[in-house]
Write an enzyme that holds these catalytic residues in place. Structure first.
Site, mmCIF file in Angstrom:
data_model
loop_
_atom_site.group_PDB
_atom_site.id
_atom_site.type_symbol
_atom_site.label_atom_id
_atom_site.label_comp_id
_atom_site.label_asym_id
_atom_site.label_seq_id
_atom_site.Cartn_x
_atom_site.Cartn_y
_atom_site.Cartn_z
ATOM 1 N N LYS A 169 51.194 -18.900 -17.320
ATOM 2 C CA LYS A 169 50.848 -18.554 -15.940
ATOM 3 C C LYS A 169 51.990 -17.786 -15.280
ATOM 4 O O LYS A 169 51.754 -16.858 -14.518
ATOM 5 C CB LYS A 169 50.586 -19.834 -15.143
ATOM 6 C CG LYS A 169 49.180 -20.366 -15.326
ATOM 7 C CD LYS A 169 48.973 -21.591 -14.447
ATOM 8 C CE LYS A 169 49.209 -22.841 -15.239
ATOM 9 N NZ LYS A 169 49.327 -24.055 -14.468
ATOM 10 N N GLU B 159 48.260 -27.676 -13.445
ATOM 11 C CA GLU B 159 49.067 -27.551 -12.244
ATOM 12 C C GLU B 159 48.518 -26.362 -11.463
ATOM 13 O O GLU B 159 48.347 -25.280 -12.025
ATOM 14 C CB GLU B 159 50.538 -27.306 -12.611
ATOM 15 C CG GLU B 159 51.403 -27.322 -11.366
ATOM 16 C CD GLU B 159 52.863 -26.987 -11.620
ATOM 17 O OE1 GLU B 159 53.274 -26.854 -12.789
ATOM 18 O OE2 GLU B 159 53.580 -26.840 -10.613
ATOM 19 N N ARG C 228 49.541 -25.357 -29.249
ATOM 20 C CA ARG C 228 48.985 -24.508 -28.209
ATOM 21 C C ARG C 228 48.373 -23.273 -28.834
ATOM 22 O O ARG C 228 48.675 -22.905 -29.973
ATOM 23 C CB ARG C 228 50.034 -24.138 -27.157
ATOM 24 C CG ARG C 228 51.324 -23.560 -27.688
ATOM 25 C CD ARG C 228 52.345 -23.379 -26.567
ATOM 26 N NE ARG C 228 51.947 -22.363 -25.619
ATOM 27 C CZ ARG C 228 51.805 -22.572 -24.309
ATOM 28 N NH1 ARG C 228 52.035 -23.764 -23.807
ATOM 29 N NH2 ARG C 228 51.461 -21.602 -23.511
HETATM 30 P P1 ATP Z 1 51.546 -22.302 -18.261
HETATM 31 O O1 ATP Z 1 52.814 -22.184 -19.043
HETATM 32 O O2 ATP Z 1 50.607 -21.201 -18.499
HETATM 33 O O3 ATP Z 1 51.769 -22.588 -16.804
HETATM 34 P P2 ATP Z 1 51.144 -25.040 -18.486
HETATM 35 O O4 ATP Z 1 51.052 -25.900 -19.683
HETATM 36 O O5 ATP Z 1 52.371 -25.193 -17.672
HETATM 37 O O6 ATP Z 1 50.848 -23.565 -18.899
HETATM 38 P P3 ATP Z 1 49.316 -26.569 -16.987
HETATM 39 O O7 ATP Z 1 48.508 -26.212 -15.814
HETATM 40 O O8 ATP Z 1 50.375 -27.594 -16.831
HETATM 41 O O9 ATP Z 1 49.926 -25.234 -17.531
HETATM 42 O O10 ATP Z 1 48.380 -26.923 -18.233
HETATM 43 C C1 ATP Z 1 47.247 -27.733 -18.177
HETATM 44 C C2 ATP Z 1 46.907 -28.150 -19.578
HETATM 45 O O11 ATP Z 1 46.618 -26.992 -20.375
HETATM 46 C C3 ATP Z 1 48.056 -28.869 -20.252
HETATM 47 O O12 ATP Z 1 47.548 -30.032 -20.875
HETATM 48 C C4 ATP Z 1 48.553 -27.888 -21.257
HETATM 49 O O13 ATP Z 1 49.073 -28.521 -22.388
HETATM 50 C C5 ATP Z 1 47.321 -27.062 -21.582
HETATM 51 N N1 ATP Z 1 47.679 -25.722 -22.042
HETATM 52 C C6 ATP Z 1 48.417 -24.810 -21.388
HETATM 53 N N2 ATP Z 1 48.605 -23.705 -22.137
HETATM 54 C C7 ATP Z 1 47.952 -23.915 -23.298
HETATM 55 C C8 ATP Z 1 47.774 -23.155 -24.502
HETATM 56 N N3 ATP Z 1 48.299 -21.945 -24.658
HETATM 57 N N4 ATP Z 1 47.029 -23.700 -25.497
HETATM 58 C C9 ATP Z 1 46.485 -24.916 -25.349
HETATM 59 N N5 ATP Z 1 46.614 -25.682 -24.258
HETATM 60 C C10 ATP Z 1 47.349 -25.206 -23.240
HETATM 61 MG MG MG Z 2 52.818 -27.092 -16.785
#
Ligand code: ATP
Ligand code: MG
Length: 588
Positions: free
Chosen positions: A274, A38, A264
């Site tokens: 983020k 995102e 994760r």
């Molecule tokens: P954040 O909480 O940092 O915003 P998010 O999962 O909401 O993380 P996205 O941009 O939606 O952020 O994530 C893109 C991809 O990265 C998703 O498939 C998510 O599962 C993966 N991802 C995010 N954080 C991690 C992590 N700590 N370890 C492994 N994969 C991750």
């Molecule tokens: Mg997300």
């Protein structure tokens, strides 16, 4: 170091086993994965794990991986984030298939399918407020209450949904919900919202839409549109999988995509969210998303972490369904593992102590006849230029190091009261080898008003350029820089940006609270956890060849650490170096 430490393990995790089986059984002829960020912030080390997995498996099994922005939430998203995420993925060394994709490019299709769901009796417009919807979902022993609109006719719903699209409702006045089961054991199946009204400008679609699909609805359908075979995401989406399957089944795809979850990445001393990283930027406790202390890809790149080191790290930690916290030193191990064989050497004195070599001119006058044959040097106007390889393990050229009457050594290499086992200069041990140069002998020292040694007077043994001293053993080797030709440089040393909970005292937490009586919980968390020593700026002196470093060029500063010329601020006139990682491995 054993071989298993050196070579990352074979990749054979449960996801790769599933893919192998799916290819063997003919369920899929090829595989398609996607990385779906995102664009609401910068990528961080957690995303790197997901990127290495998605692009990695596609690569290994002859498939492709898409880069798709999951941009269903325009108020939090920006073009700037889109651009940086693309740059980060490319920098990590991965190539996405075809053009970059956007969930927003599928909005027409997603709308049509929502209409299809309504026509099938599988979706309805709800006029309850968001609070009522939450409340009526029930749970924790409370029964659910169906919406008054749940049994509206298909025609009523079609008219209402169209009105939503045409901007007849304000935000929060109407939503489209999937009609599944208000008593389902999984809360995500109790008629989840799939569209909401949002009068917001979108970075891709402009002002075309005032309704936006929810992530849980857009994601499976975007996967289906792109013929994704294995939709890999983190474990918190496990409870969303039934809805994922419901959506693709209701719309009716021949080969529906399937979601698989892995754990994760969590790293000690490191935020992998983020939202929380954004807080650090907004509070100004870091200089931006690319502050070298940030676990963002932009920050780690500026810190000098090579992309190859990040990929090596992801390979070593592997992929599983087990939750845990990875030791930060494991990341540093991988960074060092890559830097060891790829960086040039240099000398930099971080805490300069001046040494005047009283016999310099006489001692170097006959350097040509006295030195070891293999040593290359030239004497020019009172400067002895000594040639050294850029990297002793690599055949990539040479550099010249100026040796002069006045040099700097590190303050910590001369101790008036040395601790036990101290091997460098002290009143008990006055001789030492200068790296790449002569054996030096301290003759006397000056002490300032504070009792600190302020200068050394020394001599060199003229026969020791490349040769061992005669009749005695000299043990230690120290680095040095010419005082007259060395270049002043700004050097940034780092510690962890954040403390772990168990590194904080109750007293510290209470103090921070007392000093910030109006701060909210998130702000207090940052203020209590921030390490005040995470950045230390040092005025150092570096050998001249280092000043000509290219931005982002990495070095091993002898006996100090690995350093990178700052990608933004470094110039030959004002050199700026960031510490990448120490030379020694702290990981067991
Ligand atoms: P954040 O909480 O940092 O915003 P998010 O999962 O909401 O993380 P996205 O941009 O939606 O952020 O994530 C893109 C991809 O990265 C998703 O498939 C998510 O599962 C993966 N991802 C995010 N954080 C991690 C992590 N700590 N370890 C492994 N994969 C991750
Ligand atoms: Mg997300």
């Amino acid at each position: 170091m054993t071989d298993t430490m050196n070579n990352p393990p074979e990749k054979n995790d449960f996801i790769r086993q599933i893919i192998r089986d799916d290819l063997a059984s003919g369920k899929h002829n090829g595989i398609v994965t996607r990385f779906p960020p995102e664009p609401n912030g910068y990528l961080h080390i957690g995303h790197v794990k997901s990127i290495c997995l998605n692009f990695g498996v596609a690569d290994e099994f002859g498939g492709v991986c898409n880069l798709r922005f999951d941009d269903t939430n325009p108020t939090a998203e920006k073009q700037d984030f889109v651009d940086n995420i693309k740059a980060d993925v490319a920098w990590l060394g991965f190539e996405w298939a075809g053009e970059v994709r956007y969930a927003s490019h599928y909005f027409d299709k997603l709308y049509e399918w929502a209409v299809q769901l309504i026509k099938q009796g599988d979706a309805y417009v709800d006029f309850q407020t968001p609070d009522e919807i939450r409340e009526h979902r029930g749970g924790f022993g409370k029964p659910s209450v169906p919406s008054p609109q749940r049994n509206a006719t298909i025609d009523e719903n079609l008219i209402r949904f169209e009105a939503m699209k045409n901007g007849k409702y304000k935000e929060g006045e109407a939503v489209l919900r999937a009609k599944i089961d208000m008593n389902h054991a999984n809360m995500n199946m109790r008629d989840p919202v799939i569209y909401r009204v949002m009068h917001a400008h979108h970075h891709q679609t402009g002002d075309k839409w005032c309704i936006y699909p929810m992530y849980d609805y857009a994601h499976p359908l975007s996967d289906a549109i792109e013929n994704i075979t294995h939709s890999l995401c983190t474990l918190e989406f496990e409870d969303h999988r039934p809805f994922y399957d419901w959506v693709v089944q209701k719309i009716g795809f021949d080969v529906p995509p399937h979601q698989y979850e892995f754990s994760r990445l969590n790293l000690d001393h490191t935020l992998t969210s983020k939202r929380k990283l954004k807080r650090l930027v907004e509070m100004g406790v870091v200089s931006g998303w690319d502050d070298p202390r940030m676990p963002t890809v932009a920050g780690m790149r500026r810190r000098g972490y090579p992309a190859e080191g990040l990929r090596d790290f992801c390979q070593r930690i592997g992929v599983s369904k087990a939750d845990g916290v990875v030791d930060f030193r494991q990341l540093e191990f991988s960074i060092r593992y890559v830097l060891e064989n790829t960086t040039n050497r240099g000398m930099a004195v971080l805490r300069p102590l001046k040494v005047t070599i009283s016999n310099f001119d006489e001692a170097v006058a006959n350097f040509e006849t006295l030195k070891k044959d293999s040593v290359k040097a030239r004497l020019d106007d009172g400067v002895l230029w000594i040639t050294q390889p850029k990297n002793t393990n690599m055949d990539n050229g040479e550099r010249e190091i100026p040796f002069t009457k006045e040099i700097y050594i590190d303050k910590t290499d001369f101790e008036l009261n040395p601790p036990d086992g101290y091997k460098r200069l002290s009143p008990n041990n006055l001789e030492i080898r200068l790296r790449n140069s002569y054996v030096l002998k301290v003759e006397s020292w000056q002490v300032d008003d504070n009792g600190q040694v302020s200068e050394l007077i020394a001599s060199i043994d003229p026969k020791t350029l490349g040769n061992n001293p005669e009749g005695r053993k000299v043990k230690g080797v120290i680095h040095w820089v010419s005082a007259s030709l060395g270049v002043p440089a700004t050097i940034r040393l780092y510690e962890h940006l954040l403390f772990e909970d168990d590194e904080l005292t109750e007293e510290h937490i209470a103090n921070v609270k007392a000093q910030n009586p109006t701060a909210d919980d998130d702000t207090l968390w940052v203020l209590t956890h921030i390490n005040p020593n995470s950045l230390q700026v040092v005025n150092a002196v570096i050998e001249p060849s280092l000043a000509n470093a290219q931005p982002d060029e990495k070095f091993q500063f002898e006996r100090e650490s690995y350093f990178v010329a700052d990608g933004v601020e470094h110039t030959a006139d004002n050199p700026v170096f960031n510490q990448i990682v120490g030379l020694k491995d702290g990981f067991k």
